[in-house]
Design a protein around this motif. Structure first.
Motif, PDB file in Angstrom:
ATOM      1  N   UNK A  43       1.065  -1.103   0.183  1.00 32.72           N
ATOM      2  CA  UNK A  43      -0.124  -0.036  -0.019  1.00 32.72           C
ATOM      3  C   UNK A  43       0.797   1.254   0.006  1.00 32.72           C
ATOM      4  N   UNK A  44       0.519   2.226  -0.622  1.00 27.34           N
ATOM      5  CA  UNK A  44       1.195   3.462  -0.755  1.00 27.34           C
ATOM      6  C   UNK A  44       1.412   4.179   0.606  1.00 27.34           C
ATOM      7  N   UNK A  45       2.905   4.447   0.876  1.00 25.68           N
ATOM      8  CA  UNK A  45       2.991   5.046   2.304  1.00 25.68           C
ATOM      9  C   UNK A  45       4.038   6.364   2.331  1.00 25.68           C
ATOM     10  N   UNK A  46       3.926   6.680   0.981  1.00 30.54           N
ATOM     11  CA  UNK A  46       4.778   8.093   0.748  1.00 30.54           C
ATOM     12  C   UNK A  46       3.807   9.255   0.829  1.00 30.54           C
ATOM     13  N   UNK A  47       3.751   9.722   1.929  1.00 28.24           N
ATOM     14  CA  UNK A  47       2.767  11.017   1.942  1.00 28.24           C
ATOM     15  C   UNK A  47       3.472  12.321   1.932  1.00 28.24           C
ATOM     16  N   UNK A  48       4.798  12.343   1.554  1.00 29.75           N
ATOM     17  CA  UNK A  48       5.559  13.590   1.553  1.00 29.75           C
ATOM     18  C   UNK A  48       5.312  14.431   0.457  1.00 29.75           C
ATOM     19  N   UNK A  49       5.503  15.664   0.429  1.00 27.75           N
ATOM     20  CA  UNK A  49       5.291  16.653  -0.652  1.00 27.75           C
ATOM     21  C   UNK A  49       6.200  16.602  -1.744  1.00 27.75           C
ATOM     22  N   UNK A  56      22.822   4.443  11.647  1.00 27.04           N
ATOM     23  CA  UNK A  56      22.213   3.116  11.639  1.00 27.04           C
ATOM     24  C   UNK A  56      20.577   3.338  11.548  1.00 27.04           C
ATOM     25  N   UNK A  57      20.209   4.636  12.510  1.00 23.05           N
ATOM     26  CA  UNK A  57      18.771   4.814  12.343  1.00 23.05           C
ATOM     27  C   UNK A  57      18.325   5.428  11.281  1.00 23.05           C
ATOM     28  N   UNK A  58      19.099   6.364  10.529  1.00 28.12           N
ATOM     29  CA  UNK A  58      19.027   6.888   9.208  1.00 28.12           C
ATOM     30  C   UNK A  58      18.492   5.476   8.432  1.00 28.12           C
ATOM     31  N   UNK A  59      19.358   4.720   8.352  1.00 28.71           N
ATOM     32  CA  UNK A  59      19.186   3.604   7.217  1.00 28.71           C
ATOM     33  C   UNK A  59      18.150   2.680   7.578  1.00 28.71           C
ATOM     34  N   UNK A  60      17.764   2.423   8.971  1.00 33.06           N
ATOM     35  CA  UNK A  60      16.457   1.780   9.324  1.00 33.06           C
ATOM     36  C   UNK A  60      15.247   2.576   8.735  1.00 33.06           C
ATOM     37  N   UNK A  61      15.483   3.843   8.474  1.00 34.81           N
ATOM     38  CA  UNK A  61      14.473   4.824   8.137  1.00 34.81           C
ATOM     39  C   UNK A  61      14.849   5.390   6.854  1.00 34.81           C
ATOM     40  N   UNK A  62      15.238   4.533   5.858  1.00 33.24           N
ATOM     41  CA  UNK A  62      15.769   4.871   4.596  1.00 33.24           C
ATOM     42  C   UNK A  62      14.665   5.894   3.785  1.00 33.24           C
ATOM     43  N   UNK A  63      13.353   5.347   3.841  1.00 24.16           N
ATOM     44  CA  UNK A  63      12.408   6.179   3.151  1.00 24.16           C
ATOM     45  C   UNK A  63      12.229   7.529   3.685  1.00 24.16           C
ATOM     46  N   UNK A  64      12.247   7.393   4.928  1.00 26.53           N
ATOM     47  CA  UNK A  64      12.035   8.997   5.483  1.00 26.53           C
ATOM     48  C   UNK A  64      13.062   9.904   5.503  1.00 26.53           C
ATOM     49  N   UNK A  65      14.399   9.273   5.521  1.00 23.15           N
ATOM     50  CA  UNK A  65      15.212  10.122   5.148  1.00 23.15           C
ATOM     51  C   UNK A  65      15.393  10.650   3.653  1.00 23.15           C
ATOM     52  N   UNK A  66      14.889   9.878   2.689  1.00 26.46           N
ATOM     53  CA  UNK A  66      14.877  10.323   1.289  1.00 26.46           C
ATOM     54  C   UNK A  66      13.495  11.294   1.176  1.00 26.46           C
ATOM     55  N   UNK A  67      12.559  11.143   2.090  1.00 28.44           N
ATOM     56  CA  UNK A  67      11.854  12.143   1.938  1.00 28.44           C
ATOM     57  C   UNK A  67      12.071  13.595   2.373  1.00 28.44           C
TER      58      UNK A  67
END
Length: 660
Positions: A16-22, A445-456
């Motif tokens: 399911x889509x989970x990218x709600x960034x702008x 380590x926390x950045x990479x566990x949250x890779x998608x958020x970091x990319x947002x």
């Protein structure tokens, strides 16, 4: 690689889509202005590529530094017609043979496949897994590099998911919404993962499975080691591994890669759906990946530690008392040594955590950094690049080069340029972006566990489901398939599709070496029917090459691009395309032809060849998708009234020569 699978009890495998960034979408980027074709630096506009009038756009791109053209055509076969037959169709002069279908015995007791699907979980752990996907042929002399043997080697292949209706005699047993048969669930876990199969071509040219100690099954329960910046992180600690350094299994193994030092890389794609959580406030490392509700197969509803790990709901006093962090140990690229059946697979966290479709390496040269690319196969997600910290030296270094480096994410600009944005906590621009977004990370380590958020946070460009990548050996251009995106909501003259049901292929050239932070990009092919498409030659696709949902992608040594499709639903069952297919495209001339059509309901995926190019291996996944225990929609590969089974197809020429 995702499809609508009615045989899955708890929902299909689509994330399911989970990218709600702008962040901007690639559609918006294309619409904003002009871009450059990669051919010799000639400036050509996005509007022109998509059909508006700019002189010269109809001619094929002619990238700089090409080797001389051959006197004969580089696509010396007649394109086959699209069809919906329940067979493999290839051009005249070629033949195909099914090989190692799901359930083929390869190790242990070598249990034979039962046509009634009555094999046990233990049997399945000793047989080829279900739903073949990414694949690579390792010549038997490739323990430390490329290898040259074309008659003997290891065929290593992924198994993406399972179809419960076909895996069990009568489908999955469910009572009051819960799985109650632990043996069935254990069999499903064992049908996932990777198969390592030693194969040999005999004097008659026939390929056979060897009863070898190298044969191996890596499953959803195989112990794995965690390496890289997230190793030992608090968010990786579980009841199974209080130290956060190990985990069990690899799941939803889609596309693949292989290293210069002779190991196999398998990629965890839609892993998030295997887990469940009842948390009302889902933490970001779960919510941004879509972990919610009930698991895809309901494994977490069975009692016992081996199944309870799929429930990420906090239940104990801390993370080491439950499996709240178990999903964090998935979404990685896994390295397997195919020549050592006793080796422990490694999950490389430096490469990022997301729905990895595959991994492709830039050309490797001693004394230079290692560079590889991977796509996040979900709607509106991103394309990533990894650059090793250290330099490569003559096949040495091994997995260390995949453990320390910088992960970047792509931003595609409207003028045809692009930027690689570092996801590095020590990078000032990344820290500034985090501060501006009000988001903090304790460490890398926390950045990479949250890779998608970091990319947002850094403003990467949202893409239409980035899938396979491939690097052109002629000139080093990087190609990626963007399969489709039903969630697209904007369109205009430059990008007329809203949504994008057909997909396209994007390519780029790095600016000043593969470790550069800038690139130039264009669209190579816009898939679709004749009235809504654009081929690599600048013309609409025609009956010889119309296609949709490009997915698998591979370059042969001569620089020909092989394109595999993954249509599903109404697109597959009606309309102009026929069954899923494989095409060959020549970037030198723009010529594209259909080479193979698969059986009913299948996806065509996974491709590799012997060094002499006399044998091509192609995977056929989920033939007869949507079948029930009482009604099969395909009987491939055995025909008759047999149960449909994923299998590898061996393609050769009738005259025994190199394929093309």
């Amino acid at each position: 690689m995702k499809s609508d699978n009615d045989g899955i009890l708890f929902g299909n495998g689509d994330e399911l889509p989970s990218n709600h960034s702008g962040n901007p979408h690639l559609d918006d980027v294309i619409a904003l202005g002009r871009r450059r074709f990669l051919s010799g630096g000639a400036a050509l506009g996005a509007l022109a590529f998509l059909g508006c009038s700019v002189p010269g756009i109809a001619s094929a791109a002619k990238p700089a530094n090409r080797p001389p053209f051959k006197t004969r055509t580089r696509l010396p076969f007649d394109a086959i017609a699209g069809n919906r037959a329940d067979v493999i169709t290839v051009p005249a002069g070629f033949n195909s043979l099914s090989f190692i279908p799901w359930g083929t015995p390869i190790t242990g007791r070598y249990p034979e496949f039962r046509e009634d699907a009555g094999n046990t979980a233990r049997d399945q752990a000793e047989q080829v897994g279900m739903h073949h996907d990414g694949m690579h042929f390792f010549p038997i002399d490739a323990q430390r590099g490329a290898g040259k043997s074309s008659n003997h080697g290891l065929l290593v292949l992924n198994h993406e998911y399972v179809d419960q209706a076909m895996l069990h005699p009568r489908g999955a047993t469910v009572v009051a919404g819960r799985r109650v048969n632990a043996e069935e669930v254990r069999k499903e876990i064992n049908a996932h993962g990777v198969s390592v199969v030693e194969v040999r071509r005999d004097n008659r040219g026939q390929w056979n499975v060897q009863p070898s100690m190298r044969n191996r099954r890596v499953t959803g329960a195989t112990p794995m080691r965690i390496e890289g910046p997230a190793r030992g992180h608090d968010l990786m600690k579980t009841r199974y591994s209080p130290s956060g350094t190990t985990t069990r299994g690899t799941l939803n193994n889609c596309a693949n890669g292989f290293t210069p030092w002779g190991t196999y890389l398998t990629c965890e794609e839609n892993w998030a759906g295997y887990f469940a959580t009842n948390e009302t406030q889902t933490p970001r490392h779960l919510s941004r990946y879509g972990v919610r509700g009930t698991g895809r197969y309901g494994w977490e509803t069975v009692a016992g530690d081996e199944f309870e790990r799929f429930d990420a709901t906090p239940k104990g006093a801390s993370a080491v008392n439950d499996y709240r962090n178990e999903p964090n140990t998935f979404g990685w690229i896994v390295e397997i040594d195919p020549f050592n059946p006793d080796s422990t697979p490694i999950k490389h966290t430096a490469l990022g955590r997301f729905a990895h479709e595959g991994i492709v390496f830039a050309p490797v040269k001693p004394g230079r950094q290692l560079v590889c690319y991977s796509g996040d196969d979900a709607q509106n997600e991103y394309i990533y690049k990894y650059v090793s910290r250290d330099k490569y030296h003559n096949q040495a270094g091994g997995g260390r080069l995949l453990g320390e480096g910088t992960l970047y994410v792509a931003r595609f600009n409207a003028d045809g340029s692009g930027d690689w944005l570092a996801l590095d906590i020590n990078d000032p621009q990344f820290r500034d972006a985090c501060a501006a977004a009000g988001v903090s990370f304790a460490n890398q380590g926390e950045v990479l566990i949250n890779t998608r958020l970091a990319a947002d946070i850094v403003g990467a460009t949202r893409m239409d489901r980035p899938e396979w990548g491939a690097v052109n050996p002629d000139n080093g251009d990087v190609y990626f398939t963007l399969t489709n995106n039903s969630g697209r909501t904007s369109s205009d003259a430059a990008n007329p599709r809203s949504p994008n049901p057909y997909g396209h292929i994007v390519r780029w050239k790095e600016s000043g070496g593969y470790n550069a932070t800038r690139f130039n990009w264009d669209i190579y092919l816009l898939a679709g029917p004749q009235a809504d498409s654009r081929g690599a030659n600048g013309q609409p696709l025609d009956a010889s090459n119309i296609c949709a949902s490009p997915d698998g992608l591979w370059f042969d040594a001569e620089g020909r691009l092989w394109i595999q499709t993954d249509m599903s639903g109404s697109q597959l069952n009606a309309g102009p395309f026929g069954n899923n297919q494989m095409l060959v495209s020549d970037p030198r001339t723009g010529e594209t032809k259909r080479f193979l059509v698969g059986p009913r309901g299948c996806e065509v995926t996974g491709i590799t060849a012997t060094p002499d190019f006399r044998t091509l291996f192609v995977n056929i996944q989920h033939p007869g998708e949507g079948s029930t225990p009482d009604s099969y929609t395909s009987n491939w590969p055995r025909g008759g009234n047999s149960r449909p089974r994923s299998a590898t197809v061996i393609i050769t020429r009738d005259d025994g020569q190199a394929l093309l």
